[in-house]
Design a protein around this motif. Structure first.
Motif, PDB file in Angstrom:
ATOM      1  N   UNK A 183      12.553  15.374   3.988  1.00 21.93           N
ATOM      2  CA  UNK A 183      11.922  14.650   4.677  1.00 21.93           C
ATOM      3  C   UNK A 183      10.679  15.387   5.107  1.00 21.93           C
ATOM      4  N   UNK A 184      10.467  16.767   5.006  1.00 21.04           N
ATOM      5  CA  UNK A 184       9.571  17.615   5.400  1.00 21.04           C
ATOM      6  C   UNK A 184       8.698  17.396   4.213  1.00 21.04           C
ATOM      7  N   UNK A 185       9.021  17.416   2.971  1.00 19.11           N
ATOM      8  CA  UNK A 185       8.274  16.970   1.637  1.00 19.11           C
ATOM      9  C   UNK A 185       7.602  15.706   1.902  1.00 19.11           C
ATOM     10  N   UNK A 186       8.300  14.727   2.089  1.00 18.47           N
ATOM     11  CA  UNK A 186       7.705  13.398   2.160  1.00 18.47           C
ATOM     12  C   UNK A 186       6.659  13.361   3.219  1.00 18.47           C
ATOM     13  N   UNK A 187       6.967  14.184   4.437  1.00 19.13           N
ATOM     14  CA  UNK A 187       5.911  13.985   5.508  1.00 19.13           C
ATOM     15  C   UNK A 187       4.590  14.798   4.898  1.00 19.13           C
ATOM     16  N   UNK A 188       4.644  15.959   4.431  1.00 22.26           N
ATOM     17  CA  UNK A 188       3.492  16.595   3.807  1.00 22.26           C
ATOM     18  C   UNK A 188       2.722  15.800   2.727  1.00 22.26           C
ATOM     19  N   UNK A 189       3.482  15.006   1.875  1.00 18.05           N
ATOM     20  CA  UNK A 189       2.843  14.011   0.871  1.00 18.05           C
ATOM     21  C   UNK A 189       2.197  12.933   1.611  1.00 18.05           C
ATOM     22  N   UNK A 190       2.894  12.234   2.748  1.00 14.54           N
ATOM     23  CA  UNK A 190       1.935  11.382   3.499  1.00 14.54           C
ATOM     24  C   UNK A 190       0.832  11.997   4.187  1.00 14.54           C
ATOM     25  N   UNK A 208       7.540   3.866   5.276  1.00 19.20           N
ATOM     26  CA  UNK A 208       8.890   3.107   5.230  1.00 19.20           C
ATOM     27  C   UNK A 208       9.884   4.129   4.739  1.00 19.20           C
ATOM     28  N   UNK A 209       9.636   4.764   3.425  1.00 20.11           N
ATOM     29  CA  UNK A 209      10.502   5.769   3.110  1.00 20.11           C
ATOM     30  C   UNK A 209      10.823   6.990   4.208  1.00 20.11           C
ATOM     31  N   UNK A 229       0.931  -1.164   0.004  1.00 19.21           N
ATOM     32  CA  UNK A 229       0.074   0.011  -0.054  1.00 19.21           C
ATOM     33  C   UNK A 229       0.850   1.212  -0.086  1.00 19.21           C
ATOM     34  N   UNK A 230       0.310   2.225  -0.746  1.00 13.63           N
ATOM     35  CA  UNK A 230       1.233   3.360  -0.900  1.00 13.63           C
ATOM     36  C   UNK A 230       1.356   4.199   0.382  1.00 13.63           C
ATOM     37  N   UNK A 231       0.590   3.947   1.304  1.00 14.52           N
ATOM     38  CA  UNK A 231       0.709   4.754   2.611  1.00 14.52           C
ATOM     39  C   UNK A 231       1.888   4.073   3.643  1.00 14.52           C
TER      40      UNK A 231
END
Length: 550
Positions: free
Chosen positions: A265-272, A246-247, A239-241
């Motif tokens: 990391x902040x960008x990935x957090x926002x995307x999540x 994990x990323x 699942x993409x979440x």
């Protein structure tokens, strides 16, 4: 008053400039000497049409210019109405170019012939024996009685009231026509309005309904797609979440090493966060998407109603339908407003009609009172002019029509001799009698109005010497209050002028020219002697001429 006349290149006149007396002037000359040319030049000043045949030299322009003293004529308003510069000494000029084009000027202001004609008729009155149409016209007959009956102020007020009456009548007719059309259309307009009003249209409703219909028609596909999103997001292994988490766990280990890694990391957090929100929203939407046949039927029906109305009224949007609904509402309200406006105008028109009738009756009464005065004066003058049995009859009736000068219909009848039937002047009066009648009328009017300069053109034709003397005395009497000219062949009249002008022709090379000059006393004696006995006048003719001049 005509002060002077200047003529260049007109008919037989090469150049002429002459000044006139302010009282009684006589003009004489042999037949064909050019008196008609002089009148033709004055005709141009009065706005008559001109053509190239008037030019003496076809290569040069013709200029006719007349100077008038107008301060006693109260013409300021007339000048203002025609947008002309008012001057107490007014100059009217006509030019005929070799091209055939004609131009007119009043005090050096270019103007048209119609305006020249209106102005000139207040300045010049040219009357010849053969011009009897004026006396046959009802308006002229009434104007004579109006002058004697002092109707000027009443007629002025009547003209204003009549203008208002016509304006209101026109407005009322237009409203009634509009009302008649509106009433005919009212039932259909009411049907159209009710049809739109019952639908209860709302702005932007069509777009919302069309989107909802699209959703209702694709419930299964929407549900399938939304469910897939939720499934892809929450799949335990892939699942993409879970994958993004994990990323995220991997990036957090190096985030403190550099700002670059921290920003990633902040960008990935926002995307999540965004992916989790998308998943949650998709879950909620999937739970709400259910097949609702009743709602589908309602939306389809509602849209079809809107589409039918748009097709009926030939528009493409609900906004346009709402505008049509508002316009129909205004039309329906207008029917009621028109009824109120019509009633109001009818009352106003009735008031104006009453005022007009009152004025018309006063004008009529003054005219009736003027009739015996006119008849007595005219018959007395005609008796002096050799028509002792001349009689006038007036028929003055009140009509239902509002004319420009009141409500009267008039008929003037005349009888020249005892035992003859009354008839219209045109039918029963001879040329000589007509001349004397017109002179009598002009003489009477001279006591009541500021007549313009009067030019009598050979009205003495066919009368005896004794009658001619009487005519001359009348014209001379008239000249005490206004300028009078008499173009005459009779020495009895020529001798009575305060000033005597002679028109003659002469040859210059191969050219024949015409000229007018003011005569000295000695020249007058010779001219009148010639009129009495011809070119070879006698001593007796000289003495007779002196007697006439005395």
């Amino acid at each position: 008053m005509l002060l002077s006349l200047s003529v260049q290149n007109y008919a037989l006149i090469e150049h002429l400039e002459i000044h006139f007396s302010n009282q009684f002037s006589t003009i004489t000359g042999e037949t064909g000497a050019g008196k008609s040319i002089l009148l033709g030049a004055l005709g141009l000043i009065m706005g008559n049409r001109a053509d190239l045949s008037s030019l003496k030299d076809k290569e040069k322009k013709c200029i006719v210019e007349a100077t008038f003293q107008v301060d006693k004529y109260n013409l300021e308003n007339l000048f203002a109405e025609n947008e002309l510069d008012y001057e107490t000494t007014t100059i009217i000029r006509r030019e005929i170019l070799p091209s055939g084009k004609s131009r007119a000027f009043v005090n050096d202001t270019p103007t048209n012939l119609a305006e020249v004609q209106v102005l000139a008729e207040h300045l010049l009155d040219i009357h010849s024996q053969h011009e009897t149409r004026e006396l046959e016209q009802q308006d002229y007959q009434l104007s004579v009685l109006d002058a004697i009956g002092n109707n000027a102020s009443l007629l002025k007020e009547y003209t204003v009231q009549l203008s208002n009456y016509k304006r209101i009548g026109k407005a009322l007719s237009e409203l009634k026509a509009e009302s008649e059309t509106s009433v005919k259309e009212q039932d259909y307009n009411l049907f159209l309005f009710n049809e739109l009003e019952q639908v209860g249209l709302k702005i932007d409703e069509q777009k919302e309904l069309e989107e909802e219909l699209e959703s209702l028609n694709n419930v299964e596909l929407i549900n399938e797609c939304l469910s897939k999103i939720v499934a892809f997001a929450n799949e335990e292994q892939i699942g993409f979440i879970a994958t993004v988490k994990e990323a995220k766990s991997a990036l957090i280990k190096i985030a403190s090493f550099s700002k670059i890694y921290h920003d990633l990391f902040e960008r990935l957090q926002s995307a999540l966060i965004e992916l989790e929100d998308i998943t949650e929203t998709s879950q909620l939407l999937a739970e709400k998407v259910v097949f609702d046949p009743e709602r589908l039927a309602f939306v389809s029906s509602r849209l079809q109603t809107i589409y039918d109305l748009q097709k009926k009224h030939q528009v493409a949007t609900i906004e346009e339908l709402i505008k049509i609904q508002d316009h129909l509402s205004s039309k329906l309200n207008r029917v009621t407003d028109l009824k109120d406006s019509i009633l109001k105008l009818e009352e106003e028109l009735k008031e104006k009609e009453n005022s007009l009738n009152e004025l018309a009756i006063q004008i009529h009464n003054n005219r009736e009172g003027a009739i015996p005065q006119f008849v007595a004066k005219a018959e007395n003058i005609l008796a002096e002019l050799g028509m002792p049995n001349a009689k006038f009859q007036f028929s003055l009736e009140v009509s239902d029509v509002y004319f420009s000068n009141g409500k009267n219909v008039i008929e003037l009848l005349f009888s020249a001799n005892k035992g003859t039937n009354f008839g219209t002047i045109k039918k029963v009066a001879s040329g000589g009698e007509m001349s004397r009648i017109m002179l009598a009328i002009k003489s009477i009017l001279a006591d009541y109005t500021n007549l313009p300069t009067i030019i009598f053109d050979e009205i003495d034709t066919g009368v005896s010497g004794e009658i001619a003397l009487k005519m001359a005395e009348i014209m001379k009497s008239m000249s005490e209050k206004r300028q009078v000219f008499a173009i005459t062949h009779l020495p009895q009249i020529a001798s009575k002028g305060n000033q005597h002008y002679k028109v003659f022709k002469y040859s210059e090379g191969d050219t024949t020219l015409s000229k007018i000059v003011s005569l000295t006393l000695d020249e007058r004696v010779k001219e009148i002697a010639e009129m009495l006995s011809g070119k070879e006048y006698t001593e007796s003719a000289i003495n007779h001429a002196k007697t006439l001049l005395n």
